[in-house]
Design a protein around this motif. Structure first.
Motif, PDB file in Angstrom:
ATOM      1  N   ILE A  18       0.829  -1.210   0.000  1.00  0.00           N
ATOM      2  CA  ILE A  18       0.000   0.000   0.000  1.00  0.00           C
ATOM      3  C   ILE A  18       0.863   1.259   0.000  1.00  0.00           C
ATOM      4  O   ILE A  18       0.537   2.262  -0.647  1.00  0.00           O
ATOM      5  N   ALA A  19       1.998   1.209   0.703  1.00  0.00           N
ATOM      6  CA  ALA A  19       2.898   2.366   0.750  1.00  0.00           C
ATOM      7  C   ALA A  19       3.427   2.700  -0.642  1.00  0.00           C
ATOM      8  O   ALA A  19       3.592   3.875  -0.992  1.00  0.00           O
ATOM      9  N   LYS A  20       3.668   1.679  -1.454  1.00  0.00           N
ATOM     10  CA  LYS A  20       4.185   1.918  -2.804  1.00  0.00           C
ATOM     11  C   LYS A  20       3.072   2.081  -3.831  1.00  0.00           C
ATOM     12  O   LYS A  20       3.189   2.868  -4.767  1.00  0.00           O
ATOM     13  N   TYR A  21       1.985   1.342  -3.638  1.00  0.00           N
ATOM     14  CA  TYR A  21       0.859   1.376  -4.572  1.00  0.00           C
ATOM     15  C   TYR A  21      -0.421   1.630  -3.773  1.00  0.00           C
ATOM     16  O   TYR A  21      -1.093   0.694  -3.326  1.00  0.00           O
ATOM     17  N   PRO A  22      -0.782   2.903  -3.582  1.00  0.00           N
ATOM     18  CA  PRO A  22      -1.860   3.255  -2.643  1.00  0.00           C
ATOM     19  C   PRO A  22      -3.266   2.815  -3.050  1.00  0.00           C
ATOM     20  O   PRO A  22      -4.218   3.032  -2.297  1.00  0.00           O
TER      21      PRO A  22
END
Length: 334
Positions: free
Chosen positions: A240-244
């Motif tokens: 999620i941090a890289k691909y929200p």
């Protein structure tokens, strides 16, 4: 002489009257409360995904709604390679509405990820957000797979070429420090193809992104023992941090035969995308009847219950089509 001229004039007037009387009268009842889209007869192709996924039956239900409620429309559901391919079909005017994962839509809009080698695609518009699409990793029970790391050296189906599933598979492996090179064999298969190959033991596992339950997975469980592989919450947080666009969800125990324990995994959102130049009145009516005749979708697939007017704009990654926006404005949806 004057009498002859008068007779000729009378004959001419009579002929004109007769010709006028032969013209067909305008049919009664042509007007309707819902105006037809401009341009006469209209075809609506609904781009879906593989026939074993969720998009296809939902697309068939949508086509029925459009056919039954929009004057002058002929709609049909078209099986495709799903999200990435569908973006191309919309942007080139080959389809009027398409099911697409919201992450893939954003990649197209920004020219990133799957679309990094092309210009951003800006001639697409959003129609509605739909429901969560769960990233499922399905493995044969005897394949010795209990985690994503266990996929190393295994034969794995990663989704059809040009599908959102393939993007999800690549990104999940990346977060675990893996690539396709770490797999024993990488197969680009549709849901139905993956299901058949799991049953025949030609592959060990498959990535499937779709609504729960996915019919192709349910089909496999009728004749084979499978396990649904969990994803560690810490890894989902990294994802999620890289691909929200991702979120953490739970696949409830009991959704698939032999899998009675809850499974944690990531999910994205399904949405509808239309061409920028889609007729505004047509887009308005498509949006209106999608929600006002939603029961047709509910009766087709459980995920119809997740399609709600109040959440139609939540997480919308691109500009909304003016016709759809007009309907949302009328309904007070922001």
């Amino acid at each position: 002489m004057k009498k002859n001229k008068l007779a000729l004039v009378l004959v001419f007037v009579l002929l004109v009257s007769l010709l006028a009387g032969c013209q067909p009268a305008a049919p009664a009842g042509d007007e309707s409360d819902a105006p037809a889209p401009s341009g006469g007869a209209t075809f609506i192709n609904v781009a879906t995904g593989g026939t074993g996924g969720t998009y296809y039956p939902l697309g068939g239900a949508m086509a029925k709604i459009f056919n039954d409620n929009i004057e002058g429309v002929t709609a049909n559901a078209q099986a495709t390679g799903a999200s990435v391919e569908n973006i191309g079909l919309v942007s080139t005017g080959e389809t009027e509405v398409a099911f697409v994962q919201n992450d893939v839509t954003y990649y197209a809009w920004t020219g990133t990820e799957s679309f990094a080698e092309s210009e951003p695609i800006k001639n697409i518009r959003g129609m509605a957000m739909l429901y969560p699409e769960v990233v499922q990793i399905i493995a044969n029970a005897d394949a010795g797979i209990a985690s994503i790391e266990d996929l190393a050296g295994k034969k794995v189906a990663v989704g059809a070429p040009g599908s959102g599933t393939e993007v999800n598979a690549r990104q999940l492996l990346e977060i675990h420090g893996m690539t396709y090179d770490d797999l024993g064999k990488t197969d680009y298969l549709s849901f139905n193809e993956a299901a058949n190959n799991l049953k025949d033991k030609n592959i060990d596992a498959a990535f499937v992104t779709g609504a729960i339950p996915t019919s192709a997975v349910t089909e496999v469980t009728q004749t084979s023992d499978i396990v649904v592989i969990p994803v560690d919450s810490a890894k989902i947080t990294e994802l999620i941090a890289k691909y929200p666009f991702y979120t953490e969800v739970v696949i409830p125990g009991g959704e698939y035969r032999g899998n009675d324990t809850d499974v944690i995994t990531p999910a994205v959102m399904a949405m509808l995308v239309v061409p920028e130049d889609l007729d505004e009145e047509l887009a308005y009516q498509m949006t209106k009847f999608l929600f006002e005749q939603r029961q047709v979708i509910v009766e087709t697939h459980d995920r119809g219950n997740d399609i709600k007017l109040e959440t139609a704009l939540e997480g919308m990654p691109i500009d909304v089509h003016p016709g759809s926006q007009r309907y949302y404005d009328e309904q007070g949806i922001e």
